[in-house]
Write a protein that holds these residues in place. Sequence first.
Motif, short mmCIF file in Angstrom:
data_model
loop_
_atom_site.label_atom_id
_atom_site.label_comp_id
_atom_site.label_asym_id
_atom_site.label_seq_id
_atom_site.Cartn_x
_atom_site.Cartn_y
_atom_site.Cartn_z
N ASN A 79 0.75 -1.21 0.00
CA ASN A 79 -0.07 -0.10 0.03
C ASN A 79 0.81 1.25 0.10
OD1 ASN A 79 -2.12 -1.68 0.08
ND2 ASN A 79 -2.58 -1.46 2.35
N ARG A 80 1.96 1.23 0.87
CA ARG A 80 2.63 2.47 0.86
C ARG A 80 3.68 2.54 -0.42
NH1 ARG A 80 4.93 3.18 6.89
NH2 ARG A 80 2.94 2.66 8.00
N ARG A 81 4.01 1.61 -0.89
CA ARG A 81 4.61 1.79 -2.35
C ARG A 81 3.86 2.20 -3.45
NH1 ARG A 81 4.52 -3.62 -5.33
NH2 ARG A 81 2.45 -2.90 -5.61
N ASP A 82 2.57 1.80 -3.42
CA ASP A 82 1.50 2.37 -4.59
C ASP A 82 1.19 3.80 -4.08
OD1 ASP A 82 1.49 -0.12 -5.64
OD2 ASP A 82 -0.28 -0.88 -4.75
N THR A 83 1.10 4.11 -2.90
CA THR A 83 0.93 5.51 -2.70
C THR A 83 2.02 6.44 -3.04
OG1 THR A 83 -0.44 4.96 -0.55
CG2 THR A 83 0.21 7.01 -0.75
N MET A 84 3.25 6.13 -2.73
CA MET A 84 4.37 6.82 -2.97
C MET A 84 4.59 6.91 -4.63
SD MET A 84 8.31 6.56 -1.84
CE MET A 84 8.15 7.50 -0.12
N ALA A 85 4.43 5.64 -5.36
CA ALA A 85 4.69 5.85 -6.74
C ALA A 85 3.74 6.51 -7.17
CB ALA A 85 4.75 4.26 -7.31
N ALA A 86 2.18 6.58 -6.88
CA ALA A 86 1.25 7.39 -7.66
C ALA A 86 1.53 8.88 -7.25
CB ALA A 86 0.06 6.90 -6.97
N ALA A 87 1.87 9.10 -5.95
CA ALA A 87 2.19 10.64 -5.63
C ALA A 87 3.38 11.10 -6.59
CB ALA A 87 2.49 10.76 -4.25
N LEU A 88 4.32 10.03 -6.79
CA LEU A 88 5.72 10.68 -7.55
C LEU A 88 5.28 10.83 -9.01
CD1 LEU A 88 8.28 8.42 -6.05
CD2 LEU A 88 8.35 10.94 -5.73
N ILE A 128 9.50 -0.20 -10.41
CA ILE A 128 8.58 -0.36 -9.28
C ILE A 128 8.65 -1.64 -8.71
CG2 ILE A 128 6.22 -0.17 -8.31
CD1 ILE A 128 5.67 1.89 -10.41
N PRO A 129 9.28 -1.83 -7.43
CA PRO A 129 9.74 -3.20 -6.95
C PRO A 129 8.59 -3.89 -6.34
CG PRO A 129 10.19 -1.35 -5.40
CD PRO A 129 9.81 -0.86 -6.50
N PHE A 130 8.62 -5.25 -6.21
CA PHE A 130 7.63 -5.96 -5.51
C PHE A 130 8.25 -6.43 -4.24
CE2 PHE A 130 6.59 -6.22 -9.86
CZ PHE A 130 5.11 -5.79 -9.97
N GLY A 131 9.08 -5.89 -3.63
CA GLY A 131 9.56 -6.27 -2.57
C GLY A 131 10.39 -5.18 -1.79
N GLY A 132 10.76 -5.20 -0.66
CA GLY A 132 11.84 -4.26 -0.07
C GLY A 132 10.97 -2.91 0.46
N TYR A 133 11.75 -1.80 0.82
CA TYR A 133 11.07 -0.73 1.30
C TYR A 133 11.30 0.49 0.73
CZ TYR A 133 15.87 -0.72 3.34
OH TYR A 133 17.12 -0.71 3.40
N ARG A 139 17.06 8.31 -3.17
CA ARG A 139 16.42 6.83 -2.71
C ARG A 139 15.39 7.35 -1.79
NH1 ARG A 139 17.82 1.89 1.25
NH2 ARG A 139 17.02 3.68 2.79
N LEU A 140 14.21 6.98 -1.96
CA LEU A 140 13.01 7.26 -1.06
C LEU A 140 12.55 6.12 -0.18
CD1 LEU A 140 10.96 9.82 -3.02
CD2 LEU A 140 12.96 10.16 -1.80
N SER A 141 12.56 6.18 0.89
CA SER A 141 11.96 4.94 1.56
C SER A 141 10.44 5.18 2.17
CB SER A 141 12.78 4.71 2.95
OG SER A 141 11.99 3.52 3.72
N PHE A 142 9.64 4.16 1.95
CA PHE A 142 8.55 4.41 2.26
C PHE A 142 8.05 3.47 3.60
CE2 PHE A 142 8.61 1.59 -1.32
CZ PHE A 142 8.39 0.45 -0.98
N ALA A 143 8.85 2.99 4.28
CA ALA A 143 8.66 2.04 5.53
C ALA A 143 8.81 2.69 6.68
CB ALA A 143 9.66 0.91 5.38
N GLY A 144 9.78 3.90 6.80
CA GLY A 144 9.81 4.54 7.95
C GLY A 144 9.01 5.66 8.31
N PRO A 191 0.11 6.43 4.70
CA PRO A 191 0.05 7.04 3.51
C PRO A 191 -0.08 8.62 3.58
CG PRO A 191 -1.35 5.22 3.61
CD PRO A 191 -0.72 5.32 4.92
N ALA A 192 -0.75 9.11 4.64
CA ALA A 192 -0.95 10.62 4.82
C ALA A 192 0.54 11.13 4.97
CB ALA A 192 -1.76 10.95 5.91
N GLU A 193 1.42 10.65 5.51
CA GLU A 193 2.86 11.24 5.51
C GLU A 193 3.65 10.99 4.30
OE1 GLU A 193 6.34 11.32 8.86
OE2 GLU A 193 4.95 9.64 9.17
N ILE A 194 3.21 9.93 3.67
CA ILE A 194 3.99 9.94 2.34
C ILE A 194 3.53 10.86 1.48
CG2 ILE A 194 3.88 8.38 0.35
CD1 ILE A 194 4.13 6.09 1.97
N ALA A 195 2.20 11.30 1.18
CA ALA A 195 1.81 12.35 0.44
C ALA A 195 2.39 13.61 0.74
CB ALA A 195 0.12 12.07 0.49
N GLU A 196 2.25 13.88 2.26
CA GLU A 196 2.84 15.00 2.47
C GLU A 196 4.37 15.27 2.23
OE1 GLU A 196 3.31 18.92 4.44
OE2 GLU A 196 1.78 17.92 3.42
#
Length: 478
Positions: free
Chosen positions: A381-390, A402-407, A450-455, A459-464
């Motif tokens: 979910n976080r990967r998709d949110t970040m990729a879409a926002a970018l 767009i990877p299928f694993g990792g962070y 490099r952008l991490s979406f795990a830390g 989703p709201a913080e990713i968008a911000e």
Amino acid sequence: MHERSSVAELANSLRAELNRYSPGGKLPSSRALVERYRVSPVTVTRALAQLAAEGLVVTRPGAGAFRAEPRTRTPVVGDTSWQEVALSADTATELVPRAVDASGVLVTLSAPPPGVVEFNGGYLHPSLQPERAMAAALARAGRRPGAWGRPPTDGLPELREWFAREIGGTVTAADVLITAGGQSAITTALRALAPPGTHVLVESPTYPGMLAIARAAGLRPVPVPADADGVRPDLLEAAFRATGARVFVSQPLFQNPTGAVLATERRRDVVRIARAAGAFVIEDDFARRLVHEDAGPLPAPLAAEDPDGVVVHVCSLTKPTSPSLRVGALTARGPVLERLRAIQVVDSFFVARPLQEAALELVGSPAWSRHLRTVSQELRNRRDTMAAALTLHLPDLALPHIPFGGYQLWLRLPETLPESALVAAALRSGVAVAPGRPYFCAEPPAGHIRLSFAGVAGPAEIAEGVRRLRTAVDELTP
């Protein structure tokens, strides 16, 4: 409120009020502090313990907590300038200087200032960590007979057996050494396999922590370019011929930073090429338990399909759990295992038994599989949110894979956007990103981040964070 935040806030409040009490004066009772600050007894105990560790408070069982006597000793300021000569006197004779730039590692370990969105982290956000399951596992481990005794130097047999089953193939517990996390395992492997001054082949780009290990050991990292399907076998073979290297370090699954997976047709080629060169492959399998739920079946580790002992396998429980659960495994076959064992014993004796027992309790509990499923869903979910926002807000930053694993996501910058300037502008805008330069051991082909979406919290913080990165890009765009 999170327990750790409550402890920190209470400790700050008590620290600010200490001047109300004379040295040796008694602080309010724990019960009074619980009622006054509306916190739990555990929070009070931990806050007082923190102040005691700072030398500000003295606790006496049965009597309470008291303000400590002021420190009267003035620190002695010495002259350490002699060390500049001592540390550099032998550089003229060293094949490779051992001075190490750790900035690429520290950027993922250092917490950003308050209010900054953490896109540069390397670990799961606390909300994704299995804190309750780990606490329960640690409590159960503490009750095991002999939990504080000396463990076998190779590690607990049951834990070694678990790691062997996870790797699969014909790997057995006898092939496994328990290590203090993946970084420690890679350090041991490089020291065992490559003499100082020699070359070590690495994927380009690759994990800065591994490059730092190699340089600290006096090795010369040589980049082997990779593409969307992983390292290129033709260039790997050429690099072995050109350098005479005897080690290649690879992350075949969800490579850091690109997220690439080594293609099926390349897997055997990599092992075959290394075997023909009389070389080892260090397989850093760090992200297997960070798979996204839409990934499909994963390829087995290279070590599972390697009866000849070409592959030295490294994995760890740290990434899918907590930065502090530093328990990993180093797996090898043949005479090299004895060398690995000897180096690890000399360096660290063994991994603390309570930590091993807790890890064994954790992976053996029903909570473990539930946690992995939750992480798998959340990372997707976080990967998709970040990729879409970018894609929407920063289309000029190329996202080739767009990877299928990792962070993390790996972005290529346009030539008009200098990497160092963007990293600095992003921080001014309130978002911390990892610069791409430390991921290359030679001149990079372009600027990257490099952008991490795990830390981050969600989703709201990713968008911000992406919005703030857009602000940074606008600041640098004429």
